[in-house]
Design a protein around this motif. Structure first.
Motif, PDB file in Angstrom:
ATOM      1  N   GLY A  54       0.806  -1.213   0.000  1.00  0.00           N
ATOM      2  CA  GLY A  54       0.000   0.000   0.000  1.00  0.00           C
ATOM      3  C   GLY A  54       0.834   1.255   0.000  1.00  0.00           C
ATOM      4  O   GLY A  54       2.041   1.181  -0.020  1.00  0.00           O
ATOM      5  N   PRO A  55       0.211   2.383   0.074  1.00  0.00           N
ATOM      6  CA  PRO A  55      -1.241   2.572   0.032  1.00  0.00           C
ATOM      7  C   PRO A  55      -1.805   2.292  -1.353  1.00  0.00           C
ATOM      8  O   PRO A  55      -1.170   2.599  -2.357  1.00  0.00           O
ATOM      9  N   HIS A  56      -2.961   1.658  -1.395  1.00  0.00           N
ATOM     10  CA  HIS A  56      -3.597   1.392  -2.684  1.00  0.00           C
ATOM     11  C   HIS A  56      -5.094   1.588  -2.543  1.00  0.00           C
ATOM     12  O   HIS A  56      -5.591   1.925  -1.471  1.00  0.00           O
ATOM     13  N   GLU A  57      -5.796   1.355  -3.631  1.00  0.00           N
ATOM     14  CA  GLU A  57      -7.239   1.577  -3.629  1.00  0.00           C
ATOM     15  C   GLU A  57      -7.910   0.618  -2.646  1.00  0.00           C
ATOM     16  O   GLU A  57      -7.440  -0.504  -2.457  1.00  0.00           O
ATOM     17  N   ALA A  79      -6.564   6.924   5.750  1.00  0.00           N
ATOM     18  CA  ALA A  79      -6.344   5.629   5.116  1.00  0.00           C
ATOM     19  C   ALA A  79      -6.943   4.537   5.992  1.00  0.00           C
ATOM     20  O   ALA A  79      -7.017   4.674   7.210  1.00  0.00           O
ATOM     21  N   TYR A 125      -3.213   9.810   3.443  1.00  0.00           N
ATOM     22  CA  TYR A 125      -3.678   8.934   2.364  1.00  0.00           C
ATOM     23  C   TYR A 125      -5.164   8.678   2.468  1.00  0.00           C
ATOM     24  O   TYR A 125      -5.589   7.559   2.732  1.00  0.00           O
ATOM     25  N   SER A 128      -7.622   5.476   0.830  1.00  0.00           N
ATOM     26  CA  SER A 128      -6.708   4.393   0.437  1.00  0.00           C
ATOM     27  C   SER A 128      -6.672   3.336   1.504  1.00  0.00           C
ATOM     28  O   SER A 128      -7.173   3.521   2.608  1.00  0.00           O
ATOM     29  N   GLN A 129      -6.029   2.243   1.168  1.00  0.00           N
ATOM     30  CA  GLN A 129      -5.930   1.138   2.112  1.00  0.00           C
ATOM     31  C   GLN A 129      -4.474   0.722   2.227  1.00  0.00           C
ATOM     32  O   GLN A 129      -3.745   0.669   1.238  1.00  0.00           O
TER      33      GLN A 129
END
Lengths: 257, 330
Positions: A54-57, A79, A125, A128-129
């Motif tokens: 991460g961070p990602h969707e 996040a 963030y 995000s996850q």
């Protein structure tokens, strides 16, 4: 197994350590290429692998036993931290049937998530996850602590900004003397176990857990020793991080600052 | 289904009120909500409510203890077993309304683990007395804790009281040993026997809030027995499991807090006083219950009787003079 003492008269424990001695810590950052951040940490015989993605969707599917905050948590401002604690089936004395999803693992996942929710700068963030996966390869006491320390290193390796290092340590009471960093034998046969996770520089307690029972009067000295242990662990982790960064940096031609 | 979330205005209002040490339900910060305990007709059942009874703002927990015979664990062949199961009923809150919700998620795990650490790992129940035949047969006590309503928060505290009360109320069948022969007497033959409880650990929750004006280094505002709204807004909490002898059986602290040791020690003391009053409550209620059963007053034991007393049809209030001294004259 009669006839052994957890703390002898010379104040030596079963593995030869003194009451205020930590186990040997060895750690390495960047052990996986695929994960955004990873770390391997050994604390005595407890061996832990941590990987950070991460961070990602944000995506809602979760592997069994992962801990994520309830849907009502606002992800528009912060996040979402998703943590999974998994102990390999060969990690303990008896082969485990379920590596994750049982109650203790769920509790550990939840504690890890609460700890890192407090430590990571999640406001940087939004929407995000960040996933943190921790795998115990060998469990010899202090599992949660090794996980926290390894996950801190993995988060640093992933470049995710944190308020401070999070270091965790256990402490216990033997013959009314506080001892630090207990292993599996000492925790199952001995007395109470206090686990503390702190932000290293400020000394803020992020998580405090206690099991079994002891009298309130002993609490202070056991807590003091555990926090001292955390400070020592912080120095060890920091040294390793700096060594890792200067090694990587020198390969790329940075000047060591 | 999702719960109705707390709006930003409500959050801000709650925090602003706390700056002036005011809470939404009018309590002061160290004040607990009233706890009511009722025993059922079946031995080992207890119902605990926190907050105004039978309203939207009460948390209700029902605990039941039962026993069965099983083989002991290999590592502990002369000890009985205590298993705790926590379920959130669909009626507990909107988030538990569908089938997937009754698993409870993180909340259920937290409450279950707190109860396990508080009751099982602190060894409050004498497990050796539950042994019938070593390595072959032991009593396995099953404690089912059902959260009927979680609307008001304070579920962990109420659950620990209910669980302890159920264990204290429960009676297992009598067992006699003659040489090799084990006889388990049904209730019709011999009176059942109560469980041996060493000590009574009780959970106590404290919520911490940051002061808004000063930095995070300032002293925090601490609320005892937080409601659900306060739990949504808090910066962190400590849950103590303490028995009246001031022994800490479990301690759980989580959140972004700057916590000083002295704070932990101070609230351990407060939690211990709460434990004392809870144990007194359990013992008094148990005593009353036993008296009624001995006197054969079977109409007056059980939940039905307890609820009747709170019925709207039976609300009796003595006449009271109202002072008109401070009223404005029109």
């Amino acid at each position: 197994m009669a006839g052994y003492e957890l703390l002898s008269e010379q104040n030596l424990r079963l593995d030869g350590r003194k009451a205020d001695e930590l186990r040997r810590i060895q750690c390495k950052l960047g052990v996986f290429g695929q994960a955004d951040g990873s770390a391997y940490l050994e604390q005595g015989n407890t061996k832990v692998l941590a990987a950070v993605y991460g961070p990602h969707e944000i995506y809602r599917h979760g592997a069994g036993g992962a801990s994520r905050p309830t849907l009502t948590a606002t992800s528009n401002e912060q996040a979402v931290i998703n943590c999974q604690y998994s102990a390999a089936v060969f990690s303990s004395g008896e082969r485990k049937r379920r590596p994750r999803g049982d109650r203790k693992s769920q509790e550990m996942s939840m504690h890890l998530r609460q700890t890192f929710q407090a430590a990571i700068k999640t406001e940087l963030y939004p929407r995000s996850q960040i996933d943190i996966y921790v795998e115990i390869l060998q469990a010899d006491g202090g599992n949660y602590c090794a996980c926290v320390n390894a996950a801190t290193l993995a988060l640093i390796d992933a470049g995710i900004p944190m308020k401070d290092y999070v270091c965790a340590c256990t402490a216990s009471l033997m013959n009314d003397r506080p001892v630090v960093d207990i292993n599996n034998l000492e925790s199952t046969t001995g007395g109470p176990e206090l686990t503390v996770a702190v932000m290293a520089k400020s000394g803020e307690i992020v998580l405090l857990e206690m099991s079994q029972r002891f009298h309130v009067d002993h609490l202070e000295k056991v807590m003091d020793l555990a926090m001292e242990g955390c400070q020592n662990i912080y120095h060890i982790l920091d040294k390793e991080v700096r060594a890792h960064v200067s090694k990587r940096g020198s390969l790329l031609g940075w000047e060591a600052t | 289904m999702r719960d109705v979330p707390l709006s930003n205005l409500e959050r801000q209002f709650l925090l602003d009120a706390l700056e002036e040490s005011k809470r939404l339900d009018g309590r002061s910060t160290p004040q607990r909500r009233p706890l009511e305990l009722h025993f059922g007709r079946v031995e080992g059942t207890a119902l605990v409510s926190v907050g105004e009874t039978q309203s939207d703002h009460a948390s209700l927990v029902y605990a039941q203890a039962s026993a069965s015979i099983a083989e002991p664990a290999v590592s502990r062949p002369i000890e009985g077993m205590l298993n705790i199961f926590v379920t959130y009923c669909g009626s507990a809150a909107a988030r538990f309304a569908d089938a997937a919700g009754t698993a409870g998620g993180d909340e259920a795990v937290e409450v279950t683990r707190l109860l396990e650490r508080c009751l099982k790992e602190s060894r409050c129940l004498d497990l050796e007395s539950l042994c019938i035949v070593a390595e072959e047969k032991v009593w396995q006590i099953r404690l089912d804790v059902n959260i009927l309503s979680a609307a008001a928060g304070g579920v962990a505290d109420a659950a620990s009281v209910a669980a302890l009360a159920a264990l204290a109320h429960f009676k297992r069948p009598e067992v006699t040993l003659q040489g090799d022969q084990v006889t388990i007497h049904p209730v019709s033959e011999r009176d059942p026997v109560a469980l041996a409880i060493h000590h009574y650990p009780v959970l106590s929750t404290f919520a911490f809030f940051n002061r808004q004006k000063s930095g995070s280094n300032a002293e925090k505002i601490v609320c005892v027995d937080p409601t659900w709204q306060e739990e949504q807004v808090m910066a962190g909490k400590i849950v103590f499991g303490v028995n009246p002898y001031r022994e800490i059986c479990t301690l759980h602290l989580a959140g972004q807090l700057l916590i000083d040791k002295s704070v932990v020690l101070r609230y351990a003391h407060v939690a211990s006083q709460h434990a004392k009053s809870v144990v007194d409550l359990i013992k008094n209620q148990l005593h009353e219950d036993t008296q009624k059963r001995l006197a054969g007053q079977t109409e007056e034991i059980g939940f039905a009787f307890a609820f009747k007393q709170n019925s709207i049809l039976q609300n009796v209030k003595p006449a009271e003079m109202v002072s008109t001294a401070n009223l404005e004259h029109v």
